[in-house]
Every structure is written in C-alpha cells, then in structure tokens.
Design a protein around this motif. Structure first.
Motif, PDB file in Angstrom:
ATOM      1  N   ARG A 106     -11.179   1.491   8.270  1.00 30.07           N
ATOM      2  CA  ARG A 106     -12.565   1.147   7.625  1.00 30.07           C
ATOM      3  C   ARG A 106     -12.780   2.446   6.922  1.00 30.07           C
ATOM      4  O   ARG A 106     -13.527   2.041   5.726  1.00 30.07           O
ATOM      5  CB  ARG A 106     -13.461   0.890   8.796  1.00 30.07           C
ATOM      6  N   LEU A 107     -12.667   3.479   7.308  1.00 33.18           N
ATOM      7  CA  LEU A 107     -12.991   4.871   6.589  1.00 33.18           C
ATOM      8  C   LEU A 107     -12.337   5.195   5.335  1.00 33.18           C
ATOM      9  O   LEU A 107     -13.122   5.317   4.202  1.00 33.18           O
ATOM     10  CB  LEU A 107     -12.617   6.091   7.678  1.00 33.18           C
ATOM     11  N   HIS A 108     -11.099   4.655   5.344  1.00 28.53           N
ATOM     12  CA  HIS A 108     -10.385   4.554   4.047  1.00 28.53           C
ATOM     13  C   HIS A 108     -10.985   3.832   2.911  1.00 28.53           C
ATOM     14  O   HIS A 108     -11.292   4.635   1.775  1.00 28.53           O
ATOM     15  CB  HIS A 108      -8.943   4.350   4.124  1.00 28.53           C
ATOM     16  N   THR A 109     -11.412   2.614   3.173  1.00 31.95           N
ATOM     17  CA  THR A 109     -11.887   1.830   2.140  1.00 31.95           C
ATOM     18  C   THR A 109     -13.387   2.032   1.924  1.00 31.95           C
ATOM     19  O   THR A 109     -13.899   1.864   0.805  1.00 31.95           O
ATOM     20  CB  THR A 109     -11.815   0.236   2.414  1.00 31.95           C
ATOM     21  N   MET A 110     -14.174   2.606   2.842  1.00 35.67           N
ATOM     22  CA  MET A 110     -15.288   3.247   2.595  1.00 35.67           C
ATOM     23  C   MET A 110     -15.473   4.286   1.692  1.00 35.67           C
ATOM     24  O   MET A 110     -16.236   4.203   0.893  1.00 35.67           O
ATOM     25  CB  MET A 110     -16.101   3.873   4.040  1.00 35.67           C
ATOM     26  N   LEU A 111     -14.585   5.166   1.729  1.00 37.82           N
ATOM     27  CA  LEU A 111     -14.429   6.014   0.637  1.00 37.82           C
ATOM     28  C   LEU A 111     -13.951   5.735  -0.709  1.00 37.82           C
ATOM     29  O   LEU A 111     -14.548   5.918  -1.667  1.00 37.82           O
ATOM     30  CB  LEU A 111     -13.166   7.346   1.137  1.00 37.82           C
ATOM     31  N   ALA A 112     -13.127   4.526  -0.509  1.00 37.15           N
ATOM     32  CA  ALA A 112     -12.940   3.804  -1.669  1.00 37.15           C
ATOM     33  C   ALA A 112     -13.912   3.250  -2.403  1.00 37.15           C
ATOM     34  O   ALA A 112     -14.356   3.358  -3.672  1.00 37.15           O
ATOM     35  CB  ALA A 112     -11.596   2.976  -1.655  1.00 37.15           C
ATOM     36  N   GLY A 113     -14.663   2.661  -1.558  1.00 37.44           N
ATOM     37  CA  GLY A 113     -16.019   2.008  -1.956  1.00 37.44           C
ATOM     38  C   GLY A 113     -17.183   3.045  -2.579  1.00 37.44           C
ATOM     39  O   GLY A 113     -17.502   2.577  -3.806  1.00 37.44           O
ATOM     40  N   GLY A 173     -11.056   9.577  -4.085  1.00 34.40           N
ATOM     41  CA  GLY A 173     -10.241   8.805  -4.829  1.00 34.40           C
ATOM     42  C   GLY A 173      -8.864   8.270  -4.458  1.00 34.40           C
ATOM     43  O   GLY A 173      -8.312   7.608  -5.029  1.00 34.40           O
ATOM     44  N   GLU A 174      -8.442   9.328  -3.473  1.00 31.99           N
ATOM     45  CA  GLU A 174      -6.994   9.058  -3.024  1.00 31.99           C
ATOM     46  C   GLU A 174      -6.941   7.765  -2.319  1.00 31.99           C
ATOM     47  O   GLU A 174      -5.847   7.096  -2.088  1.00 31.99           O
ATOM     48  CB  GLU A 174      -6.537   9.947  -1.989  1.00 31.99           C
ATOM     49  N   PHE A 175      -8.032   7.002  -1.930  1.00 30.21           N
ATOM     50  CA  PHE A 175      -8.082   6.050  -1.278  1.00 30.21           C
ATOM     51  C   PHE A 175      -8.623   4.713  -2.077  1.00 30.21           C
ATOM     52  O   PHE A 175      -8.923   3.432  -1.590  1.00 30.21           O
ATOM     53  CB  PHE A 175      -9.345   5.961  -0.179  1.00 30.21           C
ATOM     54  N   VAL A 176      -8.809   5.161  -3.660  1.00 30.80           N
ATOM     55  CA  VAL A 176      -9.458   3.978  -4.585  1.00 30.80           C
ATOM     56  C   VAL A 176      -8.410   2.865  -4.605  1.00 30.80           C
ATOM     57  O   VAL A 176      -8.693   1.620  -4.580  1.00 30.80           O
ATOM     58  CB  VAL A 176      -9.693   4.405  -5.791  1.00 30.80           C
ATOM     59  N   ALA A 177      -6.946   2.943  -4.477  1.00 27.78           N
ATOM     60  CA  ALA A 177      -6.136   2.064  -4.537  1.00 27.78           C
ATOM     61  C   ALA A 177      -5.988   0.875  -3.610  1.00 27.78           C
ATOM     62  O   ALA A 177      -5.959   1.389  -2.265  1.00 27.78           O
ATOM     63  CB  ALA A 177      -4.690   2.404  -4.788  1.00 27.78           C
ATOM     64  N   MET A 178      -6.092  -0.251  -3.995  1.00 27.29           N
ATOM     65  CA  MET A 178      -6.668  -1.144  -2.748  1.00 27.29           C
ATOM     66  C   MET A 178      -5.131  -1.558  -2.170  1.00 27.29           C
ATOM     67  O   MET A 178      -5.147  -2.038  -0.864  1.00 27.29           O
ATOM     68  CB  MET A 178      -6.867  -2.635  -3.403  1.00 27.29           C
ATOM     69  N   GLN A 179      -4.018  -1.474  -2.661  1.00 27.08           N
ATOM     70  CA  GLN A 179      -2.858  -1.860  -2.183  1.00 27.08           C
ATOM     71  C   GLN A 179      -2.436  -0.867  -0.919  1.00 27.08           C
ATOM     72  O   GLN A 179      -2.415   0.176  -1.390  1.00 27.08           O
ATOM     73  CB  GLN A 179      -1.614  -2.012  -3.069  1.00 27.08           C
ATOM     74  N   ASP A 180      -2.065  -1.327   0.253  1.00 24.95           N
ATOM     75  CA  ASP A 180      -1.650  -0.265   1.249  1.00 24.95           C
ATOM     76  C   ASP A 180      -0.760   0.627   1.008  1.00 24.95           C
ATOM     77  O   ASP A 180      -0.738   1.884   1.131  1.00 24.95           O
ATOM     78  CB  ASP A 180      -1.397  -1.267   2.537  1.00 24.95           C
ATOM     79  N   ASP A 181       0.206   0.250   0.345  1.00 19.24           N
ATOM     80  CA  ASP A 181       1.260   1.142   0.075  1.00 19.24           C
ATOM     81  C   ASP A 181       1.137   1.842  -1.459  1.00 19.24           C
ATOM     82  O   ASP A 181       2.017   2.738  -1.654  1.00 19.24           O
ATOM     83  CB  ASP A 181       2.676   0.354  -0.164  1.00 19.24           C
TER      84      ASP A 181
END
Length: 290
Positions: A106-113, A173-181
């Motif tokens: 959740r935190l990864h995509t929170m940062l992306a959001g 921004g390290e977490f902006v890419a939506m694809q996991d890999d």
C-alpha cells in the motif's frame, strides 16, 4: 506437493490480493491532501488499464467495472473513494500476505499517488507523516524509514524548497511505475545510500554477503555468523533477513550499476518482504556489541 495448476491458481490469487493493496494505497495517496486533480485521476485510470486484461475473471469482474464507473466523470468523491475501499476489503482474502507485506505494498502506491502530479505539497507530506505514525510496525521495512526520515528533514522548517521538492520526487518517483516489475529498477545512488540507517540487527537471522569485505573472507564471515546462531546463504530469497554490503564494495557500484544480489534484494523489498540491506560496518558494530 503442489501441482503446476495449483501453483498457477495461487499466483493468480496472490497477484489479485496484491493489486487490491496497490489500489488501496493509490487511493490513499491521491486523496491524502483532500484534493484530487486530473493527473491523479489519470493515474487511477492507468491502474485500471493495467488490469483490464482480467476484467472478465472473478473477482476482477466486480472491481474493474466499479473503478471504471467511479472515474468516468473525472471526479472522485469521498463516497466513491470509500466505496472502492470497502469493495477492496470485502474482496481481499488476506491469506497470501502478512500485515507488514500488505501495508508496504500500500505504501508503495501511496507514494506513487502522491507523486502522480509531479508536485509534493506540505499537506501531502503531513498526511503521509500521519499515516506512517499509524503504521509504525513497518519500521525497518523499505521504504518506511527512508520516507519517514526524509519527511522529518523537509518539514523541520515547515517549508519545501526547490531542492527538497526534487529530492522528494526522486524518492517517491521510484514507485510511479504501475507494473510491479518496473518499480525500483534503476538506483542511481552509491552503495552507502542503499543501506538502512542505524539498523537493528538480529545476529540469529539469515544473512547474505555481497561485495568485498574489509575484515572477513567469505568463509570467515560464515564462521562468525553461524557461531552467533545465525544462518548464511548465498541466495537472495524471501527467507533472507539481511543483505550485507561489503565495505570495499565493487568498482561498478559508483556508476549506479549494481550486482545481481542487490538488484534481487531491492525487488523483494519493493514487493514488501522485510529484507534489510545493511553496510558491513553496521554488522561489525552489532557483532562487537554482542
């Protein structure tokens, strides 16, 4: 023993649960300051497009149409946000990931959001700081400590200057890419900044070593750790607790090109596994103190 079919079914369900955690984090990230703009709505649209391939398969057949309907008018209301959260929680099996792993996802995509519109505001940092305080069980799990320390430093003077804005966007921004890999694939910092700051090291854990040591040969390292009750492995797996970076490093690291062990550990951290990347000096300190 599980058959290939059983493994495939598990992976599909595990991937779905992870996608739910990612969606929850994304919703929290883009709404954390109480405001939603077009770029953030587009980010939610991107999530939906990434998963449309599964929209006819349960339980995506319930979730994808809901997300599509909610963002169809380009607005995400509080009630719609709440509906998505309730739906995600009702669909999640909560059987494939422990609490730490799920919350890190959740935190990864929170940062992306938060970084979706390429601007990090004080309101977003304050909201994120509150979320981190409520999830202190994530301490020592990447990127909790890095983000927490950065927020504390930036908000110390209650102002985000231009350089700090760049640093926040670089980190988030390290977490902006939506694809996991595609997330965290190109670190551009030196080996010291990869390491945990002031790590708590349990010497009975599972360790792996990479790079050149200033004190031990590999056989000596193994002898010391096993003598203290720990385990030494050559492989980066989910059972690993610590990847130790040798004090002499490797020449190529200074150019941002890291070895396979570091890349593998970073990817596992990104997926929520509580692996710590630690510097050899911190390990020496823990051994000497023990």
């Amino acid at each position: 023993m599980s058959s290939p079919q059983d493994n495939s079914r598990y992976e599909r369900k595990a991937d779905f649960e992870k996608s739910l955690n990612s969606l929850l984090g994304l919703i929290e990230g883009i709404t954390i300051d109480g405001e939603i703009n077009d770029q953030e709505i587009q980010f939610l649209e991107n999530w939906m497009q990434e998963h449309r391939i599964n929209e006819l398969n349960p339980p995506y057949d319930k979730l994808i149409p809901l997300v599509a309907e909610v963002i169809s008018d380009g607005v995400l209301t509080k009630d719609e946000m709440r509906l998505i959260k309730v739906t995600c929680n009702s669909l999640a099996a909560h059987e494939y990931f422990n609490t730490i792993t799920a919350d890190i996802q959740r935190l990864h995509t929170m940062l992306a959001g938060i970084a979706a519109d390429a601007v990090v505001s004080k309101a977003e940092l304050s909201g994120l700081e509150a979320w981190l305080a409520e999830h202190s069980h994530l301490e020592n799990s990447y990127p909790y400590d890095e983000v927490s320390n950065k927020i504390a430093k930036v908000l110390k003077d209650n102002h985000i200057d231009q350089q700090e804005q760049k640093e926040l966007l670089r980190l988030f921004g390290e977490f902006v890419a939506m694809q996991d890999d595609k997330t965290i694939t190109n670190p551009t910092v030196n080996d010291n900044s990869l390491c945990e700051k002031n790590p708590h090291i349990d010497l009975t854990g599972v360790f792996c070593f990479t790079g050149a040591s200033s004190r031990y040969s590999r056989s000596e390292f193994k002898k010391v750790i096993t003598g203290l009750g720990g385990i030494v492995t050559e492989d980066i797996t989910t059972r690993l607790n610590y990847l130790v970076i040798g004090n002499k490093g490797q020449p190529k690291w200074k150019f941002g090109s890291y070895g396979g062990k570091i890349d593998a550990a970073i990817k596992l951290k990104k997926n929520g596994h509580p692996i710590q990347i630690i510097h050899e000096i911190d390990l020496h300190a823990a051994i000497d103190a023990g």
